[in-house]
Design a protein around this motif. Structure first.
Motif, short mmCIF file in Angstrom:
data_model
loop_
_atom_site.label_atom_id
_atom_site.label_comp_id
_atom_site.label_asym_id
_atom_site.label_seq_id
_atom_site.Cartn_x
_atom_site.Cartn_y
_atom_site.Cartn_z
N ASN A 20 144.36 -41.86 -105.82
CA ASN A 20 143.50 -41.94 -104.65
C ASN A 20 144.27 -41.69 -103.35
OD1 ASN A 20 144.80 -44.46 -105.09
ND2 ASN A 20 143.42 -45.45 -103.64
N ARG A 21 145.60 -41.67 -103.44
CA ARG A 21 146.42 -41.46 -102.24
C ARG A 21 146.87 -40.01 -102.07
NH1 ARG A 21 148.35 -45.61 -99.27
NH2 ARG A 21 147.33 -47.58 -99.76
N TYR A 22 146.62 -39.17 -103.08
CA TYR A 22 147.13 -37.79 -102.97
C TYR A 22 146.52 -37.06 -101.77
CZ TYR A 22 149.25 -38.15 -107.64
OH TYR A 22 150.02 -38.52 -108.71
N ALA A 23 145.21 -37.31 -101.54
CA ALA A 23 144.54 -36.60 -100.45
C ALA A 23 145.23 -36.90 -99.12
CB ALA A 23 143.07 -37.00 -100.40
N GLU A 24 145.73 -38.12 -98.98
CA GLU A 24 146.33 -38.49 -97.70
C GLU A 24 147.75 -37.93 -97.56
OE1 GLU A 24 146.38 -42.75 -98.07
OE2 GLU A 24 148.35 -42.96 -97.15
N VAL A 25 148.47 -37.72 -98.67
CA VAL A 25 149.83 -37.18 -98.53
C VAL A 25 149.84 -35.65 -98.57
CG1 VAL A 25 150.96 -39.21 -99.47
CG2 VAL A 25 150.44 -37.32 -100.99
N ALA A 26 148.75 -35.03 -99.06
CA ALA A 26 148.75 -33.57 -99.21
C ALA A 26 149.07 -32.83 -97.90
CB ALA A 26 147.42 -33.11 -99.81
N PRO A 27 148.44 -33.20 -96.77
CA PRO A 27 148.77 -32.47 -95.54
C PRO A 27 150.25 -32.66 -95.14
CG PRO A 27 146.84 -33.88 -95.22
CD PRO A 27 147.39 -34.20 -96.56
N GLN A 28 150.79 -33.83 -95.43
CA GLN A 28 152.20 -34.08 -95.09
C GLN A 28 153.11 -33.21 -95.95
OE1 GLN A 28 152.96 -38.43 -95.21
NE2 GLN A 28 150.77 -38.73 -94.93
#
Lengths: 361, 374
Positions: B322-330
Motif C-alpha cells: 500500500n506504500r508503493y504508490a507513495e514512493v513511486a514518484p520519489q
C-alpha cells in the motif's frame, strides 16, 4: 452433542474453505468466532492513578485458567502485536468466561502504558493459554495460607483471595501487603472490606505514615512474627519486587521451609548487553549452540556451525535469509540498532548477536 | 572492496550503467535505502488497518460470490455475476494479499495469520514452493538470463540473449496456454521439480515437494470442481463452470500483470558475468532496469497487487504494497537524476510489446545464437 455437531460441520467447512480453514471466514463475521484465543474488554476499572483492571470476556477457543496463574495477553499497538504476561486477578467465571487482569503502568512499558491510556471497553485482545503453578492447593478448605505481596504483585494474590471468598472456602488466610502509600495501594478498599476473622489482611505502607492499625516499613522477619506467629505452619505465597522476593525466600530457606513457599516473579529484566558484545547463539531446529562475537553476522555464525540457512544477497536487501528470533536481541550491523522481540523475523546476513540469542534455524 | 575494483576490472558492466562511477552507484543505493527507511519507520496502525480490512473485504466478497453462484439456481444470471465476483475475490487474494503476504510485507504485524511463513494462498502452487522460486530465485536474479527462471518461464524466448532453438517456433501457442493456465505454469516450472525428472534433486526432498504439490492441487480442485458443485445438487455443472470461469479470469489477469512486469520493450536483461561482482548499487540498478511499471489509478494498483509498481516492488520487496504508490514518484525522480530509464506505460502498451516479442523471438534473428534441435 451440539458441540460435536458444530465441530463436525466446521471440519466439513474446512474443505470448502481450503486453503484456509472455516474459522478464518467465521472470524471475518465475528472476530470472537475464531479458533484462536480472543477476548473482548467488557469494562475497565481505574484502581489507582497508574493501575487499571481489565474485565475480559474470553471466547470458546481460550482454554481458561486458574486464579493466580498468568495469561499471555496480545495487543496490537501501532499495528504490531505485543504479548505480555499478566496474572489472573480473578477466578474465571464458568458460565461467562469472564476474568480480570490488573495492569500497573511501568516506566517506558509500551504495553502497560497502552493498556492504561488507550484501551477502551469493547476492544479486542488476543489470549494464549494460562500457565504457572502460583495457584491455590487443590485441597484447601482446611488449609492455613499466608500471602505476602507488594505493589502490583498483589494481582495473583487477589485472584486467589477472590476465589476463596467466592467459594466460601474454610481456608484460614493471613495476608500481608505492601504499598508505597495509600493512593497507590491497588485494591485498597476491597482488601479492607475483605478483612475478617478468617482472612486477616494486614496492609503496610513504606513511604507514608501508617493509619489505624496498619504497619509501616518494609518486610522483615519481625514484622511477619508480629502479624503471623504461626507462619512456619502455613503454605506461603510471595509476589512482588525482587527485594521482597529475596527477603522472604531467605527467611524460608533459613527456616528450612523453602518447599512451603511459592514464588511468582513478575518483573522480567532484560540483561544489559555491553556495547558491541556478542553472546551464545542457539539454533533451535539444529539443536546447536555456539559462541559468537558482536561483529559476525548470524548467517556466518550459522554457516560456521555447519548449518546452511537459505539466503540471497548477503547484503541485507533481499530478505532471503529471514529467520525467526526465539529469544534475545540482535544488532543491525549497518545501523548499530539493537532490537528484537520474540517471534520477530530478522535478516541474519546483517544482524549479529547482542547478548545470548536463539533462532529458529 | 569488490565495488572499488569492479569499475576498473574487465568484468562487463551493463551498458546502461556505464555512465555511473562506483561512487555514483553508492550514492544511488544510499538514496534508495533512505526512501525505504522513511517508509518502514512510519509503518503503523493505518497500514495494519489497510491489510486487515482488505483481507476481511476479500473474504466477504468470496462468501457472497459463492452464494450468488448458488443463487444462479433461481436465475441464470447468478452464475455469471457470481463467477465475476469470485474471479475478483481470487484476484485480490492471489495478488494484493497473497503475493505480498508471502513476501513478508506484513510480517512486522507479528500476526501469525498474516505471516509469510504460514500463509497459504488460493492457488494450486503451494506457498512454500512459490516463495522459494519467486523470492529466493526470481527476486535475487531478476532478469539475469539463465539464472532467473521466471524470465520466459523456460518456455518463451523473449530476448536475443537467449539462444534460439526450433522449439521456440510454437511460442505464440505456448504463450496463449501460459495465459490460460497461468497458475499451473507457476506450479510446475519449479526448478527442483524440473531436476526431479533428470534425477538431480535429492530424491526425498523432491518427493516431499511433489507430494505437497499434489496434495495442494487435490484440495484446490476438490473445492472448486467437486465440493461446491456437489452442494448445488442437480446444478453441479453450472456451478463447476462458474468456478472454472473465475479461475480462468484470475489466470488471465495474473498472466497479464506479471508478464508486463519484466518482459515489455526496453526492459533490460543481464548476463551472469554482468552480475558476478555486483555491489549494492548494481543490485538496485538491475532491479530498476529489469522491471516495468503499469501506469494507472488506484484500482489498477489494487487489482494488480501493486505489481503495477513492479520497479518499487523489486527495490523494496518487503515494503507493504500500500506504500508503493507513495514512493513511486520519489523513485522515478531519483532515476531521472541518475540517468536511469524508468519504464512505465499503460497496460495495453506493455502487453502489446510483450506479445510483439513473443512473435519476434519465435524465429532467430540474423546474429542470434542458434542451438541445434535437441
Amino acid at each position: 452433542m451440539v458441540a460435536s455437531t458444530v465441530k463436525k460441520l466446521l471440519r466439513a467447512g474446512d474443505w470448502l474453505a481450503t486453503p484456509l480453514n472455516a474459522a478464518r471466514y467465521l472470524e471475518t463475521i465475528n472476530p470472537l468466532w475464531s479458533d484462536h484465543g480472543r477476548g473482548r474488554v467488557e469494562r475497565l476499572i481505574q484502581e489507582t492513578p497508574d493501575t487499571v483492571t481489565l474485565v475480559i470476556r474470553a471466547n470458546g477457543a481460550w482454554a481458561g485458567g486458574e486464579a493466580g496463574q498468568y495469561v499471555q495477553l496480545g495487543l496490537d499497538i501501532d499495528g504490531v502485536r505485543y504479548w505480555r504476561c499478566y496474572s489472573l486477578a480473578s477466578p474465571v467465571q464458568p458460565g461467562s468466561r469472564e476474568f480480570s487482569v490488573t495492569v500497573n503502568r511501568l516506566d517506558g512499558g509500551r504495553v502497560s502504558t497502552y493498556i492504561n491510556d488507550c484501551l477502551r471497553a469493547g476492544d479486542l485482545v488476543h489470549l494464549k493459554a494460562t500457565a504457572g503453578d502460583f495457584v491455590l492447593p487443590a485441597q484447601r478448605d482446611d488449609q492455613k495460607l499466608l500471602f505476602i505481596s507488594a505493589g502490583s504483585g498483589v494481582t495473583p494474590v487477589m485472584g486467589m483471595l477472590r476465589q476463596l471468598i467466592a467459594e466460601r472456602s474454610g481456608a484460614d488466610v493471613v495476608m500481608l501487603h505492601f504499598s508505597p502509600d495509600y493512593a497507590h495501594c491497588i485494591f485498597h478498599d476491597e482488601l479492607r472490606a475483605s478483612n475478617s476473622e478468617q482472612r486477616r489482611i494486614h496492609l503496610a505502607v513504606t513511604r507514608e505514615d501508617a493509619r489505624d492499625g496498619d504497619l509501616a516499613g518494609h518486610f522483615s522477619a519481625d514484622m511477619l512474627e508480629q502479624v503471623c506467629p504461626d507462619w512456619r505452619s502455613r503454605q506461603a505465597y510471595v509476589c512482588g519486587p525482587s527485594s521482597l522476593m529475596s527477603a522472604v525466600s531467605e527467611l524460608f530457606l533459613g527456616a528450612g521451609l523453602s518447599s512451603q513457599l511459592k514464588q511468582e516473579a513478575f518483573v522480567l529484566k532484560r540483561a544489559e548487553v555491553p556495547e558491541g558484545a556478542g553472546g551464545k547463539v542457539g539454533f533451535v531446529v539444529a539443536g546447536k549452540q555456539v559462541d559468537a562475537d558482536g561483529k559476525t553476522s548470524l548467517l556466518e555464525v550459522a554457516e560456521g556451525a555447519g548449518l546452511t540457512p537459505e539466503h540471497g544477497c548477503r547484503m541485507g536487501i533481499c530478505c532471503g535469509c529471514l529467520a525467526t528470533l526465539k529469544e534475545g536481541q540482535v544488532r543491525d550491523l549497518n545501523t548499530g540498532e539493537v532490537f528484537g522481540e520474540s517471534g520477530e523475523k530478522v535478516r541474519i546476513c546483517v544482524c549479529a548477536a547482542a547478548g545470548d540469542v536463539s533462532l529458529e534455524l | 572492496m569488490t565495488s572499488l575494483n569492479h569499475s576498473h576490472s574487465a568484468v562487463p558492466v551493463h551498458p546502461s550503467l556505464a555512465h555511473l562511477s562506483a561512487a555514483d552507484r553508492d550514492a544511488f543505493a544510499d538514496e534508495v535505502e533512505a526512501i525505504e527507511a522513511r517508509v518502514m519507520s512510519s509503518l503503523g496502525a493505518r497500514d495494519a488497518r489497510y491489510i486487515r480490512r482488505l483481507i476481511s473485504a476479500q473474504r466477504w466478497l468470496e462468501l457472497v460470490a459463492r452464494l450468488v453462484i448458488f443463487a444462479g439456481i433461481l436465475h441464470w444470471s447468478g452464475f455469471i455475476i457470481g463467477a465475476l465476483m469470485l474471479a475478483l475475490a481470487k484476484i485480490l487474494e492471489n495478488m494484493e494479499i497473497g503475493h505480498n503476504v508471502l513476501h513478508g510485507q506484513w510480517d512486522w504485524l507479528r500476526d501469525p495469520d498474516i505471516q509469510a511463513a504460514t500463509w497459504e494462498w488460493d492457488n494450486v502452487c503451494p506457498s512454500a514452493q512459490w516463495q522459494r522460486s519467486h523470492n529466493h530465485l526470481h527476486h535475487k536474479w531478476t532478469n539475469v538470463i539463465g539464472m532467473d527462471r521466471d524470465f520466459g518461464y523456460h518456455i518463451l524466448r523473449l530476448s536475443d540473449q537467449q539462444p534460439w532453438h526450433p522449439g521456440y517456433l510454437v511460442q505464440p501457442v505456448s504463450n496463449l496456454l501460459m495465459a490460460l493456465f497461468f497458475q499451473w505454469g507457476v506450479a510446475i516450472h519449479d526448478d527442483e521439480l524440473a531436476t526431479l525428472r533428470q534425477g538431480e534433486t535429492p530424491a526425498p526432498r523432491a518427493r516431499q515437494k511433489l507430494d505437497n504439490l499434489l496434495r495442494k492441487i487435490g484440495r484446490q480442485l476438490g473445492k472448486d470442481y467437486l465440493l461446491f458443485p456437489l452442494l448445488a445438487g442437480p446444478f453441479f455443472l453450472p456451478v463447476l463452470a462458474a468456478n472454472a470461469a473465475a479461475n480462468l479470469l484470475r489466470n488471465l489477469w495474473a498472466y497479464a500483470v506479471i508478464f508486463c512486469g519484466h518482459f515489455p520493450d526496453d526492459v533490460h536483461e543481464f548476463t551472469p558475468e554482468q552480475v558476478a561482482n555486483e555491489d549494492r548499487g548494481h543490485w538496485y540498478l538491475r532491479q530498476v532496469l529489469g522491471s516495468a511499471n503499469i501506469s494507472g489509478g488506484p484500482l489498477m494498483h489494487l487489482l494488480s497487487g501493486n505489481l503495477s509498481h513492479q520497479i518499487e516492488h523489486h527495490l523494496y520487496p518487503r515494503m507493504p504494497s500500500n506504500r508503493y504508490a507513495e514512493v513511486a514518484p520519489q523513485v522515478r525522480e531519483l532515476c531521472a537524476r541518475y540517468g536511469i530509464p524508468y519504464n512505465s506505460h499503460g497496460l495495453a502498451r506493455q502487453l502489446f510489446t510483450v506479445w510483439r516479442k513473443v512473435f519476434r523471438y519465435a524465429v532467430p534473428g540474423r546474429n542470434d545464437t542458434v542451438l541445434q534441435a535437441r
